[in-house]
Scaffold this active site. Structure first.
Site, PDB file in Angstrom:
ATOM      1  CE  LYS A  72      -4.028  -2.207   1.030  1.00 54.02           C
ATOM      2  NZ  LYS A  72      -3.480  -3.569   0.999  1.00 54.02           N
ATOM      3  N   GLY A 188     -40.296  21.086  -6.296  1.00 56.80           N
ATOM      4  CA  GLY A 188     -39.787  20.337  -5.150  1.00 56.80           C
ATOM      5  C   GLY A 188     -40.705  20.456  -3.950  1.00 56.80           C
ATOM      6  CB  VAL A 190     -46.639  23.937  -2.766  1.00 63.49           C
ATOM      7  CG1 VAL A 190     -47.517  25.057  -3.318  1.00 63.49           C
ATOM      8  CG2 VAL A 190     -46.833  22.669  -3.574  1.00 63.49           C
TER       9      VAL A 190
HETATM   10  N1  DCP Z   1     -34.818  31.265  -1.395  1.00 57.37           N
HETATM   11  C1  DCP Z   1     -33.662  32.030  -1.446  1.00 57.37           C
HETATM   12  N2  DCP Z   1     -32.501  31.554  -0.912  1.00 57.37           N
HETATM   13  C2  DCP Z   1     -32.454  30.328  -0.384  1.00 57.37           C
HETATM   14  C3  DCP Z   1     -33.615  29.527  -0.336  1.00 57.37           C
HETATM   15  C4  DCP Z   1     -34.784  30.027  -0.854  1.00 57.37           C
HETATM   16  O1  DCP Z   1     -33.695  33.160  -1.942  1.00 57.37           O
HETATM   17  N3  DCP Z   1     -31.309  29.854   0.105  1.00 57.37           N
HETATM   18  C5  DCP Z   1     -36.044  31.789  -2.008  1.00 57.37           C
HETATM   19  C6  DCP Z   1     -35.948  31.650  -3.510  1.00 57.37           C
HETATM   20  C7  DCP Z   1     -36.691  30.387  -3.783  1.00 57.37           C
HETATM   21  C8  DCP Z   1     -37.804  30.471  -2.747  1.00 57.37           C
HETATM   22  O2  DCP Z   1     -37.172  31.043  -1.601  1.00 57.37           O
HETATM   23  O3  DCP Z   1     -37.210  30.344  -5.109  1.00 57.37           O
HETATM   24  C9  DCP Z   1     -38.416  29.141  -2.429  1.00 57.37           C
HETATM   25  O4  DCP Z   1     -37.431  28.242  -1.999  1.00 57.37           O
HETATM   26  P1  DCP Z   1     -37.461  26.736  -2.460  1.00 57.37           P
HETATM   27  O5  DCP Z   1     -36.350  26.048  -1.739  1.00 57.37           O
HETATM   28  O6  DCP Z   1     -38.813  26.168  -2.289  1.00 57.37           O
HETATM   29  O7  DCP Z   1     -37.010  26.783  -3.997  1.00 57.37           O
HETATM   30  P2  DCP Z   1     -37.846  26.757  -5.358  1.00 57.37           P
HETATM   31  O8  DCP Z   1     -39.303  26.818  -5.100  1.00 57.37           O
HETATM   32  O9  DCP Z   1     -37.281  27.815  -6.216  1.00 57.37           O
HETATM   33  O10 DCP Z   1     -37.470  25.366  -6.016  1.00 57.37           O
HETATM   34  P3  DCP Z   1     -38.104  23.927  -5.668  1.00 57.37           P
HETATM   35  O11 DCP Z   1     -38.938  23.522  -6.833  1.00 57.37           O
HETATM   36  O12 DCP Z   1     -36.934  23.026  -5.529  1.00 57.37           O
HETATM   37  O13 DCP Z   1     -38.883  24.054  -4.408  1.00 57.37           O
HETATM   38 MG    MG Z   2     -40.204  25.598  -3.742  1.00 58.42          MG
END
Ligand code: DCP
Ligand code: MG
Ligand code: MN
Length: 336
Positions: A72, A188, A190
Site C-alpha cells: 500500500k 420540489g 409548494v
Molecule cells: N430562497 C432564497 N434563498 C435560499 C432559499 C430560498 O432566496 N437559500 C427563495 C428563492 C426560492 C424560494 O425562496 O425560489 C423558495 O425556496 P425553495 O427552496 O422552495 O425553492 P424553489 O421553489 O425555487 O425550487 P423547488 O422547486 O426546488 O422548491
Molecule cells: Mg419551492
C-alpha cells in the site's frame, strides 16, 4: 529506513500518511479495529522516517509494516493514489453519505456522524440512530420527499390552502410562489404566501390556517414553525391531498403583512440565484433587499452594515425592480 531517535518536525511522507489516515477512518467506521490499528502503526513509523520512502523494501523495513502494508505504502509513493481507498470512497462511503444527506433535516455533518457510527442504510437510521423529529419524518417519508411533483399537483395544493385561508379570513390573498410561479413543470415543494390587503387581518391567520389544515388531515407532519422578526411567520411541513395514490409533499406557508407583500413575493418567487443577483445589485447602489423590505441609504463597512438605511415603499414587484433600475422581469424569466 534509518529511524532517528527524535521525531522530525516535518513529515517527509505526508502524502502517504494522509491516505493511510483516510484508511484508518474507513476501518474505524466499519469497526474493523485490527486493520485500523495496523494502519495506525504504519503511520507512526512513517512519521518518524526522516526522508521519503524510496523503495518497497524501505517501506517493508519500517517497524510494524508487513508485506501487505508495504504494498500500500509503495503504491501511494509511486502513483500518489491508493486504489483501495478510491474504491472505499467511490463505493460505500460516498454512496451512503449521499443517501444520508438526502434525509430532510440532515446535513453533511450529521450524515458523516451516522456513517462513523456504522450506519449504512435508512433501516439502520430507523432502528439504531438518535434522530431529531425532522429526521424521523425525513427517513419515514424519504422517497416521497425527494420526489418532485408535477405543477398540476402544486396547483391542487395551492387551491386547498387558498380555500382554507379564505374560510378563516375572507379577502385573503394566497399565492403559490417558488418554482411553481416561475412556471416550472415540476416543483420540489409548494411555497404559499398569505397576506390580507386590509393591512391587519393577516394577524392570527397563521395559527388558524395551520390548525384547519391539520384538522382536515391535509397537513400530516410539521417540520419547522418560525416567527421571523415578529412580522412574518413561516411554516415548513408535509401535506397529502385526499384520495388514493397520493404522495406526501413538502409545503411551505408564509404569512406576511401587506406592506411587506411585494418584497416577500419577489423573495419567495426566487429563484435563489435571481435573489442573489438582486442583492448584489443593491450593494452597488447603497441599498438592501430581503423578504421584508427594500432599503436605501445603507452604509456598509466591508460585509458589515453600519447604517441599515430607510425603507423604500414598494407596493408592487414592479416597483421593487424599478427602484433597482432594472426592467420588470416576469416570474418565468427569473431563473438566473
Ligand atoms: N430562497 C432564497 N434563498 C435560499 C432559499 C430560498 O432566496 N437559500 C427563495 C428563492 C426560492 C424560494 O425562496 O425560489 C423558495 O425556496 P425553495 O427552496 O422552495 O425553492 P424553489 O421553489 O425555487 O425550487 P423547488 O422547486 O426546488 O422548491
Ligand atoms: Mg419551492
Ligand atoms: Mn420551499
Amino acid at each position: 529506513c534509518a529511524q532517528s531517535s527524535k521525531a522530525p518536525k516535518s513529515n517527509a511522507n505526508e502524502h502517504i500518511t494522509a491516505k493511510l489516515e483516510e484508511m484508518v477512518k474507513n476501518y474505524e467506521s466499519t469497526n474493523d479495529k485490527w486493520r485500523a490499528f495496523g494502519y495506525q502503526k504504519a503511520i507512526g513509523a512513517l512519521r518518524k522516517c526522516p526522508h521519503e520512502i524510496r523503495s518497497w523494501e524501505e517501506a517493508r523495513a519500517l517497524q510494524g509494516v508487513g508485506a501487505k502494508l508495504a504494498d500500500k505504502i509503495w503504491e501511494i509513493a509511486q502513483s500518489g493514489e491508493l486504489r483501495k481507498l478510491t474504491e472505499f470512497q467511490s463505493s460505500e462511503q460516498v454512496q451512503v453519505l449521499k443517501l444520508f444527506t438526502d434525509v430532510w433535516g440532515a446535513g453533511p455533518t450529521t450524515a458523516n456522524a451516522w456513517f462513523q457510527q456504522g450506519f449504512r442504510t435508512l433501516e439502520d437510521l430507523k432502528t439504531k440512530a438518535n434522530l431529531t423529529h425532522q429526521q424521523k419524518v425525513g427517513v419515514r417519508l424519504y422517497e416521497d420527499l425527494l420526489d418532485r411533483m408535477p405543477r398540476e399537483e402544486a396547483a391542487e395544493i395551492e387551491a386547498v390552502v387558498k380555500e382554507t385561508a379564505e374560510s378563516v379570513q375572507p379577502g385573503v390573498i394566497a399565492y403559490a410562489c417558488g418554482s411553481y410561479r416561475r412556471g416550472k413543470k415540476d416543483c420540489g415543494d409548494v411555497d404559499i404566501i398569505l397576506t390580507h390587503p386590509d393591512g391587519h387581518s393577516h394577524k392570527g391567520l397563521f395559527g388558524k390556517v395551520i390548525q384547519h389544515l391539520k384538522d382536515k388531515g391535509f397537513l400530516t407532519d410539521d417540520l419547522v414553525s418560525v416567527e421571523d422578526n415578529e412580522n412574518q411567520k413561516k411554516y415548513l411541513g408535509v401535506c397529502k391531498l385526499p384520495g388514493p395514490n397520493r404522495k406526501h409533499r413538502r409545503l411551505d406557508i408564509i404569512v406576511v403583512p401587506y406592506e411587506e407583500y411585494a418584497c416577500a413575493l419577489v423573495y419567495f418567487t426566487g429563484s435563489a440565484h435571481f435573489n442573489r443577483s438582486l442583492r448584489h445589485l443593491c450593494k452597488k447602489m447603497g441599498m438592501s433587499l430581503n423578504e421584508h423590505a427594500l432599503r436605501k441609504g445603507v452604509v456598509r463597512k466591508g460585509q458589515e452594515k453600519i447604517f441599515e438605511g430607510t425603507i423604500v415603499p414598494t407596493p408592487t414587484e414592479e416597483s421593487v425592480m424599478t427602484a433597482l433600475g432594472v426592467p420588470f422581469r416576469p416570474p418565468e424569466e427569473r431563473d438566473h
